[in-house]
Every structure is written in structure tokens, then in C-alpha cells.
Design a protein around this motif. Sequence first.
Motif, PDB file in Angstrom:
ATOM      1  N   ARG A  78       0.794  -1.238  -0.030  1.00 14.15           N
ATOM      2  CA  ARG A  78      -0.116  -0.149   0.045  1.00 14.15           C
ATOM      3  C   ARG A  78       0.749   1.064  -0.023  1.00 14.15           C
ATOM      4  NH1 ARG A  78      -5.716  -0.562  -0.565  1.00 14.15           N
ATOM      5  NH2 ARG A  78      -6.173  -2.822   0.030  1.00 14.15           N
ATOM      6  N   ALA A  79       1.756   1.202   0.766  1.00 13.62           N
ATOM      7  CA  ALA A  79       2.869   2.361   0.820  1.00 13.62           C
ATOM      8  C   ALA A  79       3.468   2.594  -0.452  1.00 13.62           C
ATOM      9  CB  ALA A  79       3.867   2.237   1.887  1.00 13.62           C
ATOM     10  N   HIS A  80       3.910   1.630  -1.093  1.00 15.18           N
ATOM     11  CA  HIS A  80       4.648   1.629  -2.418  1.00 15.18           C
ATOM     12  C   HIS A  80       3.517   2.369  -3.421  1.00 15.18           C
ATOM     13  CE1 HIS A  80       7.487   0.891  -5.665  1.00 15.18           C
ATOM     14  NE2 HIS A  80       6.740   0.464  -6.304  1.00 15.18           N
ATOM     15  N   SER A  81       2.408   2.161  -3.532  1.00 10.93           N
ATOM     16  CA  SER A  81       1.440   2.574  -4.421  1.00 10.93           C
ATOM     17  C   SER A  81       1.192   3.993  -4.064  1.00 10.93           C
ATOM     18  CB  SER A  81       0.159   1.791  -4.383  1.00 10.93           C
ATOM     19  OG  SER A  81      -0.960   2.717  -5.306  1.00 10.93           O
ATOM     20  N   LEU A  82       1.222   4.310  -2.735  1.00  9.14           N
ATOM     21  CA  LEU A  82       0.764   5.676  -2.350  1.00  9.14           C
ATOM     22  C   LEU A  82       2.151   6.572  -2.546  1.00  9.14           C
ATOM     23  CD1 LEU A  82      -1.026   5.024   1.079  1.00  9.14           C
ATOM     24  CD2 LEU A  82      -1.888   6.533  -0.986  1.00  9.14           C
ATOM     25  N   LYS A  83       3.322   6.112  -2.463  1.00  9.77           N
ATOM     26  CA  LYS A  83       4.415   6.815  -2.707  1.00  9.77           C
ATOM     27  C   LYS A  83       4.539   7.664  -4.009  1.00  9.77           C
ATOM     28  CE  LYS A  83       8.179   4.718  -3.385  1.00  9.77           C
ATOM     29  NZ  LYS A  83       9.523   3.903  -3.236  1.00  9.77           N
ATOM     30  N   SER A  84       4.149   6.718  -5.092  1.00  6.83           N
ATOM     31  CA  SER A  84       4.117   7.030  -6.284  1.00  6.83           C
ATOM     32  C   SER A  84       2.745   8.274  -6.666  1.00  6.83           C
ATOM     33  CB  SER A  84       4.148   5.986  -7.436  1.00  6.83           C
ATOM     34  OG  SER A  84       4.010   6.360  -8.631  1.00  6.83           O
ATOM     35  N   ALA A  91       1.113  15.495  -3.012  1.00  7.36           N
ATOM     36  CA  ALA A  91       0.462  15.399  -1.391  1.00  7.36           C
ATOM     37  C   ALA A  91       1.654  14.812  -0.652  1.00  7.36           C
ATOM     38  CB  ALA A  91      -0.426  13.966  -1.496  1.00  7.36           C
ATOM     39  N   VAL A  92       2.506  16.038  -0.319  1.00  2.00           N
ATOM     40  CA  VAL A  92       3.993  15.778   0.258  1.00  2.00           C
ATOM     41  C   VAL A  92       4.162  14.888   1.628  1.00  2.00           C
ATOM     42  CG1 VAL A  92       4.950  17.732  -1.160  1.00  2.00           C
ATOM     43  CG2 VAL A  92       3.843  18.199   1.115  1.00  2.00           C
ATOM     44  N   GLN A  93       3.099  15.507   2.297  1.00  2.00           N
ATOM     45  CA  GLN A  93       3.200  14.545   3.812  1.00  2.00           C
ATOM     46  C   GLN A  93       2.766  12.925   3.656  1.00  2.00           C
ATOM     47  OE1 GLN A  93       0.489  16.466   6.527  1.00  2.00           O
ATOM     48  NE2 GLN A  93       1.880  18.268   6.933  1.00  2.00           N
ATOM     49  N   VAL A  94       1.898  12.707   2.921  1.00  2.00           N
ATOM     50  CA  VAL A  94       1.668  11.496   2.695  1.00  2.00           C
ATOM     51  C   VAL A  94       2.729  10.743   1.790  1.00  2.00           C
ATOM     52  CG1 VAL A  94       0.070   9.804   1.159  1.00  2.00           C
ATOM     53  CG2 VAL A  94      -0.932  11.564   2.607  1.00  2.00           C
ATOM     54  N   GLN A  95       3.290  11.378   0.960  1.00  2.45           N
ATOM     55  CA  GLN A  95       4.385  10.778   0.216  1.00  2.45           C
ATOM     56  C   GLN A  95       5.708  10.411   0.934  1.00  2.45           C
ATOM     57  OE1 GLN A  95       6.631  13.531  -2.413  1.00  2.45           O
ATOM     58  NE2 GLN A  95       7.203  11.721  -3.740  1.00  2.45           N
ATOM     59  N   ALA A  96       5.998  11.307   2.248  1.00  2.00           N
ATOM     60  CA  ALA A  96       7.192  11.245   2.652  1.00  2.00           C
ATOM     61  C   ALA A  96       6.881   9.901   3.846  1.00  2.00           C
ATOM     62  CB  ALA A  96       7.282  12.365   3.586  1.00  2.00           C
ATOM     63  N   ALA A 102       7.354   2.065   3.028  1.00  2.00           N
ATOM     64  CA  ALA A 102       7.571   1.189   2.036  1.00  2.00           C
ATOM     65  C   ALA A 102       9.188   0.421   2.232  1.00  2.00           C
ATOM     66  CB  ALA A 102       7.748   1.761   0.611  1.00  2.00           C
ATOM     67  N   GLU A 103       9.945   1.242   3.023  1.00  2.00           N
ATOM     68  CA  GLU A 103      11.387   0.893   3.295  1.00  2.00           C
ATOM     69  C   GLU A 103      11.517  -0.230   4.353  1.00  2.00           C
ATOM     70  OE1 GLU A 103      13.500   4.432   3.195  1.00  2.00           O
ATOM     71  OE2 GLU A 103      13.300   4.930   0.956  1.00  2.00           O
ATOM     72  N   ARG A 104      10.352  -0.197   5.255  1.00  2.00           N
ATOM     73  CA  ARG A 104      10.532  -0.926   6.344  1.00  2.00           C
ATOM     74  C   ARG A 104      10.656  -2.412   6.300  1.00  2.00           C
ATOM     75  NH1 ARG A 104      10.608   1.610  11.739  1.00  2.00           N
ATOM     76  NH2 ARG A 104      10.320   3.580  11.184  1.00  2.00           N
ATOM     77  N   GLN A 105      11.546  -3.151   7.051  1.00  2.00           N
ATOM     78  CA  GLN A 105      11.924  -4.452   7.053  1.00  2.00           C
ATOM     79  C   GLN A 105      11.439  -5.241   8.171  1.00  2.00           C
ATOM     80  OE1 GLN A 105      13.110  -5.622   4.196  1.00  2.00           O
ATOM     81  NE2 GLN A 105      13.364  -3.978   3.008  1.00  2.00           N
ATOM     82  N   GLY A 106      11.718  -6.536   8.113  1.00  2.00           N
ATOM     83  CA  GLY A 106      11.392  -7.291   9.503  1.00  2.00           C
ATOM     84  C   GLY A 106       9.966  -7.264  10.030  1.00  2.00           C
ATOM     85  N   GLU A 107       9.848  -7.255  11.299  1.00  2.00           N
ATOM     86  CA  GLU A 107       8.798  -7.468  11.951  1.00  2.00           C
ATOM     87  C   GLU A 107       7.924  -6.100  11.877  1.00  2.00           C
ATOM     88  OE1 GLU A 107       7.180 -10.565  12.840  1.00  2.00           O
ATOM     89  OE2 GLU A 107       8.798 -11.538  11.810  1.00  2.00           O
ATOM     90  N   GLN A 161       3.764   2.252 -23.814  1.00  2.00           N
ATOM     91  CA  GLN A 161       4.641   3.024 -23.311  1.00  2.00           C
ATOM     92  C   GLN A 161       4.403   3.697 -22.244  1.00  2.00           C
ATOM     93  OE1 GLN A 161       6.225   5.275 -26.562  1.00  2.00           O
ATOM     94  NE2 GLN A 161       6.323   3.654 -28.036  1.00  2.00           N
ATOM     95  N   ARG A 162       3.046   4.447 -22.110  1.00  2.00           N
ATOM     96  CA  ARG A 162       2.575   4.949 -20.869  1.00  2.00           C
ATOM     97  C   ARG A 162       2.451   4.178 -19.691  1.00  2.00           C
ATOM     98  NH1 ARG A 162      -1.123   7.082 -24.754  1.00  2.00           N
ATOM     99  NH2 ARG A 162      -0.739   9.161 -25.407  1.00  2.00           N
ATOM    100  N   LEU A 163       2.041   3.007 -19.787  1.00  2.00           N
ATOM    101  CA  LEU A 163       1.863   2.238 -18.828  1.00  2.00           C
ATOM    102  C   LEU A 163       3.383   1.612 -18.124  1.00  2.00           C
ATOM    103  CD1 LEU A 163      -1.062  -0.183 -20.280  1.00  2.00           C
ATOM    104  CD2 LEU A 163      -1.158   1.479 -18.294  1.00  2.00           C
ATOM    105  N   GLN A 164       4.209   1.589 -18.972  1.00  2.00           N
ATOM    106  CA  GLN A 164       5.394   0.970 -18.806  1.00  2.00           C
ATOM    107  C   GLN A 164       6.216   1.936 -17.534  1.00  2.00           C
ATOM    108  OE1 GLN A 164       6.981   0.131 -22.289  1.00  2.00           O
ATOM    109  NE2 GLN A 164       6.568  -2.414 -22.100  1.00  2.00           N
ATOM    110  N   LEU A 165       5.690   3.319 -17.903  1.00  2.00           N
ATOM    111  CA  LEU A 165       6.571   4.315 -16.842  1.00  2.00           C
ATOM    112  C   LEU A 165       6.052   4.150 -15.437  1.00  2.00           C
ATOM    113  CD1 LEU A 165       5.929   7.391 -19.232  1.00  2.00           C
ATOM    114  CD2 LEU A 165       8.191   6.382 -18.728  1.00  2.00           C
ATOM    115  N   ARG A 166       4.941   3.465 -15.455  1.00  2.00           N
ATOM    116  CA  ARG A 166       4.445   3.104 -14.041  1.00  2.00           C
ATOM    117  C   ARG A 166       4.153   4.363 -12.945  1.00  2.00           C
ATOM    118  NH1 ARG A 166       3.886  -2.473 -13.131  1.00  2.00           N
ATOM    119  NH2 ARG A 166       4.865  -3.805 -14.581  1.00  2.00           N
ATOM    120  N   ASP A 167       3.543   5.318 -13.518  1.00  2.00           N
ATOM    121  CA  ASP A 167       3.367   6.527 -12.892  1.00  2.00           C
ATOM    122  C   ASP A 167       1.927   6.825 -13.475  1.00  2.00           C
ATOM    123  OD1 ASP A 167       3.743   7.722 -15.373  1.00  2.00           O
ATOM    124  OD2 ASP A 167       5.680   8.516 -14.785  1.00  2.00           O
TER     125      ASP A 167
END
Length: 222
Positions: A78-84, A91-96, A102-107, A161-167
Motif C-alpha cells: 500500500r505504501a509503495h502505491s501511495l508513494k508514487s 501530497a507531500v506529507q503522505v508521500q514522505a 515502504a522501506e521497512r523491513q522485518g517484523e 509506453q505510458r503504462l511502462q512508466l508506472r506513474d
Amino acid sequence: PAPPPGPDAAQDRPAAAAGLAALEGLEGLDLAQGLRSVRGNEAVFLSLLRSFAEFHRPDVAAIGQAAAGGDLATLRARAHSLKSASGSVGAVQVQALARSLAERQGEVDDATRGLALELAARLQSLVSGLSLRLAHAGAEPAAAPVPPAASAAAEREALRQRLQLRDMTALRWLQAVGDVELAAMGLPPAALRQAVSGFDYDSALHLLDEAETVARRAGDTA
């Protein structure tokens, strides 16, 4: 070269200006950044914001449930999708927050859970603010006119080509294209819109592959 403005362009400007004015001061929204992503097209920007609010509203509950259940995979997805998506609309606060989650690891520890809940709260505040303010600003501006396609095959390749940009590029294009045009390209309008609006680019590309296969069998060439 860009096509000349359509007859509705002048009528759309006051509506777009009213929409932007209503969004001034909304916490967590950088209007200048969002407008840069669409090269200053105010009507398209407002349409993107409406789509963002509509399609990411369910993320609030999903993130909260995943945080409570310790589901890191769902949180990161969810975070990865929201980040983009949030970066594309300013939406700078949500993006940050989404980038950090999205970078969290482990438990899913207390820190990760707290980050997820903060993201859900910020997202809830943003989508509610967008919906309320844009509703008060008036009717949605008409979609920008689209130049006629040279051929169905050429348009499908351009879409690939637009879809491959994934934005947000493909979503912006879809918001300006009618279902008749999509059907003429051999694409299922509802399924394609659902996939792209949900940032499920793999499914959208699969639909495009299927259309290409059908077109080849029918002898459709560029």
C-alpha cells in the motif's frame, strides 16, 4: 505539437481556478508540485486529485487493519502505491510517510505500526479535505480534448509506453479518453480504467496484450 484548445477550454478555466482556490492552505498538499507534474494544466490536476481521493480512500482502513494484524507485506504494498501516486499530485506529507513505510523491513514493531497509523491518519485527513473542498468548489471541469488516433495499433503502442512508466501518465491519458475510443482500440474500458486507477499496471498491460492478440488474429496492423 499539442492540439489547439477545444471550445470548452475557456469555460473550464474559471472552474479550475475556483477549484485551486478552494484547495489553498490544505495541509499536506503542495499545489505547485502537483501542477508541475501536469505541466500546469489546472483542469487535469483537479481531475487527478479527485481520482486520488476516490481510489486511495480505501487505503486508510486497509493500512489500519494491516498494522493491527502485523501484515508488513500489505503495509509495504500500500505504501509503495501511495508513494508514487501522492508524489504526482503534490501530497507531500503522505508521500514522505509512504516512502518511509515502504522501506521497512522485518517484523511490524511499535515503530512500524506507529508510522503506518500516522500515514493512515494523514491520508484520511487529505482525502476528506480534498473531497469536501472540491465539492464546494463546483462542478468538475470537462476533460481535455483528445486528437484522433492515427490507428488502433499505434494508439495501443503509445498506451503501452505510458503504462511502462508506472506513474500517473497513463491515468492522465485515460481521464481524457472516452470509452468509445478505448473500445475502438480493442480495449475493455471498464476493466482498463479499474486497473490503471488502482495503479495495477501489470493487469493493465495484460489487457493490452490480449487486445494485441485479438487484433493480430483479425489482421489489424499498424
